[in-house]
Design a protein around this motif. Structure first.
Motif, PDB file in Angstrom:
ATOM      1  N   SER A  44      -2.383  -3.775   4.600  1.00 31.40           N
ATOM      2  CA  SER A  44      -2.574  -3.912   4.871  1.00 31.40           C
ATOM      3  C   SER A  44      -3.469  -5.498   4.338  1.00 31.40           C
ATOM      4  O   SER A  44      -4.111  -4.302   3.581  1.00 31.40           O
ATOM      5  N   VAL A  45      -3.109  -6.555   4.841  1.00 25.34           N
ATOM      6  CA  VAL A  45      -3.525  -7.863   3.902  1.00 25.34           C
ATOM      7  C   VAL A  45      -5.266  -7.489   3.867  1.00 25.34           C
ATOM      8  O   VAL A  45      -5.551  -7.479   2.964  1.00 25.34           O
ATOM      9  N   PRO A  46      -5.463  -7.698   4.845  1.00 26.26           N
ATOM     10  CA  PRO A  46      -6.878  -7.070   5.091  1.00 26.26           C
ATOM     11  C   PRO A  46      -7.519  -6.197   4.866  1.00 26.26           C
ATOM     12  O   PRO A  46      -8.771  -6.748   4.059  1.00 26.26           O
ATOM     13  N   GLU A  47      -6.707  -5.029   3.974  1.00 22.80           N
ATOM     14  CA  GLU A  47      -7.254  -4.093   3.488  1.00 22.80           C
ATOM     15  C   GLU A  47      -8.003  -4.611   1.928  1.00 22.80           C
ATOM     16  O   GLU A  47      -8.684  -4.278   1.282  1.00 22.80           O
ATOM     17  N   GLY A  48      -7.007  -5.698   1.434  1.00 20.59           N
ATOM     18  CA  GLY A  48      -8.336  -5.742   0.206  1.00 20.59           C
ATOM     19  C   GLY A  48      -6.697  -5.312  -0.446  1.00 20.59           C
ATOM     20  O   GLY A  48      -5.843  -3.791  -0.286  1.00 20.59           O
ATOM     21  N   PRO A  49      -5.986  -6.060  -2.211  1.00 23.10           N
ATOM     22  CA  PRO A  49      -4.849  -5.280  -2.805  1.00 23.10           C
ATOM     23  C   PRO A  49      -5.711  -4.117  -3.655  1.00 23.10           C
ATOM     24  O   PRO A  49      -5.429  -3.679  -4.432  1.00 23.10           O
ATOM     25  N   ASP A  50      -7.011  -3.980  -3.870  1.00 25.22           N
ATOM     26  CA  ASP A  50      -7.463  -2.334  -4.551  1.00 25.22           C
ATOM     27  C   ASP A  50      -6.961  -1.154  -4.262  1.00 25.22           C
ATOM     28  O   ASP A  50      -7.718  -0.598  -4.629  1.00 25.22           O
ATOM     29  N   LYS A  51      -6.301  -1.358  -3.088  1.00 29.88           N
ATOM     30  CA  LYS A  51      -6.338   0.424  -2.617  1.00 29.88           C
ATOM     31  C   LYS A  51      -5.571   1.530  -3.246  1.00 29.88           C
ATOM     32  O   LYS A  51      -6.054   2.570  -3.609  1.00 29.88           O
ATOM     33  N   PRO A  52      -4.699   0.753  -4.326  1.00 27.34           N
ATOM     34  CA  PRO A  52      -3.629   1.758  -4.868  1.00 27.34           C
ATOM     35  C   PRO A  52      -4.603   2.527  -5.880  1.00 27.34           C
ATOM     36  O   PRO A  52      -4.630   3.294  -6.201  1.00 27.34           O
ATOM     37  N   SER A  53      -5.332   1.568  -6.456  1.00 25.05           N
ATOM     38  CA  SER A  53      -6.591   2.460  -7.665  1.00 25.05           C
ATOM     39  C   SER A  53      -7.356   2.947  -6.902  1.00 25.05           C
ATOM     40  O   SER A  53      -7.147   4.151  -7.562  1.00 25.05           O
ATOM     41  N   LYS A  54      -7.619   3.113  -6.092  1.00 27.49           N
ATOM     42  CA  LYS A  54      -8.990   3.396  -4.893  1.00 27.49           C
ATOM     43  C   LYS A  54      -8.774   4.353  -4.424  1.00 27.49           C
ATOM     44  O   LYS A  54      -9.251   5.965  -4.090  1.00 27.49           O
ATOM     45  N   TYR A  55      -7.499   4.778  -3.720  1.00 29.38           N
ATOM     46  CA  TYR A  55      -6.902   5.752  -2.872  1.00 29.38           C
ATOM     47  C   TYR A  55      -5.331   6.625  -4.122  1.00 29.38           C
ATOM     48  O   TYR A  55      -4.598   6.577  -3.397  1.00 29.38           O
ATOM     49  N   PRO A  56      -5.519   6.443  -5.195  1.00 30.65           N
ATOM     50  CA  PRO A  56      -4.406   7.061  -5.975  1.00 30.65           C
ATOM     51  C   PRO A  56      -3.344   7.729  -5.188  1.00 30.65           C
ATOM     52  O   PRO A  56      -1.964   7.925  -5.596  1.00 30.65           O
ATOM     53  N   LYS A  57      -3.426   8.801  -4.963  1.00 26.38           N
ATOM     54  CA  LYS A  57      -2.736  10.059  -3.900  1.00 26.38           C
ATOM     55  C   LYS A  57      -2.166   9.751  -3.005  1.00 26.38           C
ATOM     56  O   LYS A  57      -0.461  10.433  -3.029  1.00 26.38           O
ATOM     57  N   ALA A  58      -2.398   8.994  -2.296  1.00 26.22           N
ATOM     58  CA  ALA A  58      -1.755   8.238  -1.770  1.00 26.22           C
ATOM     59  C   ALA A  58      -0.204   7.226  -2.331  1.00 26.22           C
ATOM     60  O   ALA A  58       1.002   7.510  -1.224  1.00 26.22           O
ATOM     61  N   PHE A  59      -1.232   7.128  -2.937  1.00 25.24           N
ATOM     62  CA  PHE A  59       0.549   5.989  -3.567  1.00 25.24           C
ATOM     63  C   PHE A  59       1.635   6.976  -4.660  1.00 25.24           C
ATOM     64  O   PHE A  59       2.760   6.613  -4.399  1.00 25.24           O
ATOM     65  N   THR A  60       1.020   8.101  -5.386  1.00 27.16           N
ATOM     66  CA  THR A  60       1.446   9.304  -6.124  1.00 27.16           C
ATOM     67  C   THR A  60       2.817   9.810  -5.553  1.00 27.16           C
ATOM     68  O   THR A  60       3.290  10.486  -5.222  1.00 27.16           O
ATOM     69  N   SER A  61       1.950  10.300  -4.345  1.00 21.69           N
ATOM     70  CA  SER A  61       2.471  11.044  -3.380  1.00 21.69           C
ATOM     71  C   SER A  61       3.519  10.764  -2.374  1.00 21.69           C
ATOM     72  O   SER A  61       4.018  11.259  -1.366  1.00 21.69           O
ATOM     73  N   SER A  62       3.670   9.984  -2.705  1.00 23.37           N
ATOM     74  CA  SER A  62       4.317   8.700  -1.372  1.00 23.37           C
ATOM     75  C   SER A  62       5.800   8.095  -1.928  1.00 23.37           C
ATOM     76  O   SER A  62       5.598   8.008  -3.348  1.00 23.37           O
ATOM     77  N   HIS A  63       7.263   7.846  -1.733  1.00 22.90           N
ATOM     78  CA  HIS A  63       8.251   7.288  -2.477  1.00 22.90           C
ATOM     79  C   HIS A  63       8.424   6.172  -1.648  1.00 22.90           C
ATOM     80  O   HIS A  63       8.880   4.738  -2.269  1.00 22.90           O
ATOM     81  N   THR A  64       7.723   5.935  -1.017  1.00 28.15           N
ATOM     82  CA  THR A  64       7.829   3.866  -0.617  1.00 28.15           C
ATOM     83  C   THR A  64       6.368   3.372  -0.231  1.00 28.15           C
ATOM     84  O   THR A  64       5.787   3.731   0.224  1.00 28.15           O
ATOM     85  N   PHE A  65       5.443   2.361  -0.351  1.00 29.40           N
ATOM     86  CA  PHE A  65       5.200   1.172  -0.247  1.00 29.40           C
ATOM     87  C   PHE A  65       4.918   0.519   0.442  1.00 29.40           C
ATOM     88  O   PHE A  65       5.573  -0.827  -0.077  1.00 29.40           O
ATOM     89  N   LEU A  66       4.225   0.096   1.931  1.00 34.14           N
ATOM     90  CA  LEU A  66       4.709  -1.129   2.570  1.00 34.14           C
ATOM     91  C   LEU A  66       3.545  -1.990   2.402  1.00 34.14           C
ATOM     92  O   LEU A  66       3.130  -1.344   2.717  1.00 34.14           O
ATOM     93  N   ILE A  67       3.612  -3.072   2.357  1.00 31.74           N
ATOM     94  CA  ILE A  67       2.653  -3.882   2.312  1.00 31.74           C
ATOM     95  C   ILE A  67       2.240  -4.632   3.465  1.00 31.74           C
ATOM     96  O   ILE A  67       3.770  -5.901   3.950  1.00 31.74           O
ATOM     97  N   THR A  68       1.467  -4.704   5.126  1.00 30.02           N
ATOM     98  CA  THR A  68       2.142  -5.221   5.809  1.00 30.02           C
ATOM     99  C   THR A  68       0.735  -6.408   6.284  1.00 30.02           C
ATOM    100  O   THR A  68      -0.339  -6.565   5.866  1.00 30.02           O
ATOM    101  N   LYS A  69       1.550  -6.949   7.319  1.00 30.83           N
ATOM    102  CA  LYS A  69       0.535  -7.820   7.577  1.00 30.83           C
ATOM    103  C   LYS A  69       0.563  -9.091   6.601  1.00 30.83           C
ATOM    104  O   LYS A  69      -0.582 -10.016   6.819  1.00 30.83           O
ATOM    105  N   THR A  70       1.547  -9.549   6.030  1.00 29.25           N
ATOM    106  CA  THR A  70       2.072 -10.901   5.468  1.00 29.25           C
ATOM    107  C   THR A  70       1.779 -12.369   6.059  1.00 29.25           C
ATOM    108  O   THR A  70       1.458 -12.794   4.870  1.00 29.25           O
ATOM    109  N   ASP A  71       2.050 -12.112   7.152  1.00 29.42           N
ATOM    110  CA  ASP A  71       1.399 -13.691   8.173  1.00 29.42           C
ATOM    111  C   ASP A  71       0.358 -13.917   7.964  1.00 29.42           C
ATOM    112  O   ASP A  71       0.042 -15.021   8.033  1.00 29.42           O
ATOM    113  N   LEU A  72      -0.867 -12.874   7.294  1.00 33.05           N
ATOM    114  CA  LEU A  72      -2.345 -12.950   7.148  1.00 33.05           C
ATOM    115  C   LEU A  72      -2.500 -13.718   5.577  1.00 33.05           C
ATOM    116  O   LEU A  72      -3.472 -13.849   5.467  1.00 33.05           O
TER     117      LEU A  72
END
Ligand SMILES: Nc1nc2c(ncn2[C@@H]2O[C@H](COP(=O)(O)OP(=O)(O)OP(=O)(O)O)[C@@H](O)[C@H]2O)c(=O)[nH]1
Ligand SMILES: [Mg+2]
Length: 253
Positions: free
Chosen positions: A168-196
């Motif tokens: 989600s937007v309040p968590e910051g955009p650096d999560k892929p770099s910091k938690y890579p396995k969540a992104f390498t093991s997934s099929h889809t990445f949802l960026i949520t709460k874009t109203d913020l």
């Protein structure tokens, strides 16, 4: 063997760090057999989901990224179109299941009592429970909301067909770099709460680019479940996944 269906019994492993002393080699062996046992049950789960004709979707994110809110809005949008069921995973409480139940679809709450992730055997039990709920035995989409955590859930296949990571937007955009396995093991990445977005220093392009560097095949969507902005993209993805699952099933039949 499982009494209900004859598939392998759920593994009975303890979670959390081991307290006894053993050699490094022994520890690796234990982990390998734990993951192998999980993998066997996950494969059996996948077969069960396919026998029902359901596509299974595992949602992984930090606590509070908007998983349950996403499910609430998705159910409202699609419940006339598809039969939807949900397995909720949390450390404690029935709260997320209560929220889903209020939307009128079958749901089961799994509480791990401390473990930081669901595993295939818990999912297996949850699925059999869900099948006993009204409407729980004829699903098009099975959502599995994992325990809020970007680390442990990434190592456990639950038998899902599609894995989705949310940030989600309040968590910051650096999560892929910091938690890579969540992104390498997934099929889809949802960026949520874009109203913020107007209130946070979050550049959608930065998060998207970092994630795609890790996993070039990742689908990336950004939307707000609460404002509805870009939410149609998400609904289109679900329709596509259901259609692909039905097509695969009809070819196998
Ligand atoms: N502004 C905004 N708030 C949202 C949005 N989606 C969820 N929220 C809020 O974020 C908070 C957490 O949402 P949940 O859906 O409970 O998050 P979760 O990922 O299920 O949380 P856990 O199950 O605890 O991991 C709630 O206060 C929601 O109202 C959104 O699109 N925009
Ligand atoms: Mg939740």
């Amino acid at each position: 063997m499982c009494d209900a269906c004859g598939c392998p019994s759920p593994s009975d492993h303890a979670h959390g760090p081991s307290t006894h002393t053993h050699s490094h080699t022994k520890t690796v062996d234990v982990h390998e057999s734990l993951f192998a046992a999980n993998e066997a049950i996950a494969t059996s789960n996948r077969e069960h989901f396919e026998e029902m004709g359901a596509v299974a979707i595992n949602l992984i994110s930090s606590p509070g990224s908007g998983k349950t809110t996403l499910l609430e809005h998705t159910i409202e949008a699609l419940k006339e179109e598809f039969n939807i069921g949900v397995i909720e995973g949390d450390i404690e409480t029935e709260r997320d299941a209560d929220r889903i139940r209020a939307k009128g679809v079958p749901v089961v709450q799994l509480t791990t009592g401390g473990a930081c992730h669901l595993d295939a055997s818990m999912t297996h039990r949850g699925f059999h429970q869900l099948q006993k709920e009204p409407g729980g035995d004829t699903l098009d989409i099975l959502f599995i909301e994992n325990v809020g955590n970007l680390v442990c859930p990434t190592s456990f296949d639950l038998g899902e067909h599609h894995r989705i990571v949310l940030v989600s937007v309040p968590e910051g955009p650096d999560k892929p770099s910091k938690y890579p396995k969540a992104f390498t093991s997934s099929h889809t990445f949802l960026i949520t709460k874009t109203d913020l977005l107007p209130y946070f220093d979050f550049k959608v392009e930065d998060a998207r680019d970092d994630a795609l560097k890790l996993n070039p095949t990742l689908r990336v969507l950004d939307f707000s479940a609460t404002s509805g902005e870009n939410f149609d993209q998400w609904l289109s993805l679900l329709r596509e996944l259901v259609a692909a699952a039905k097509k695969k099933n009809s070819l196998q039949a």
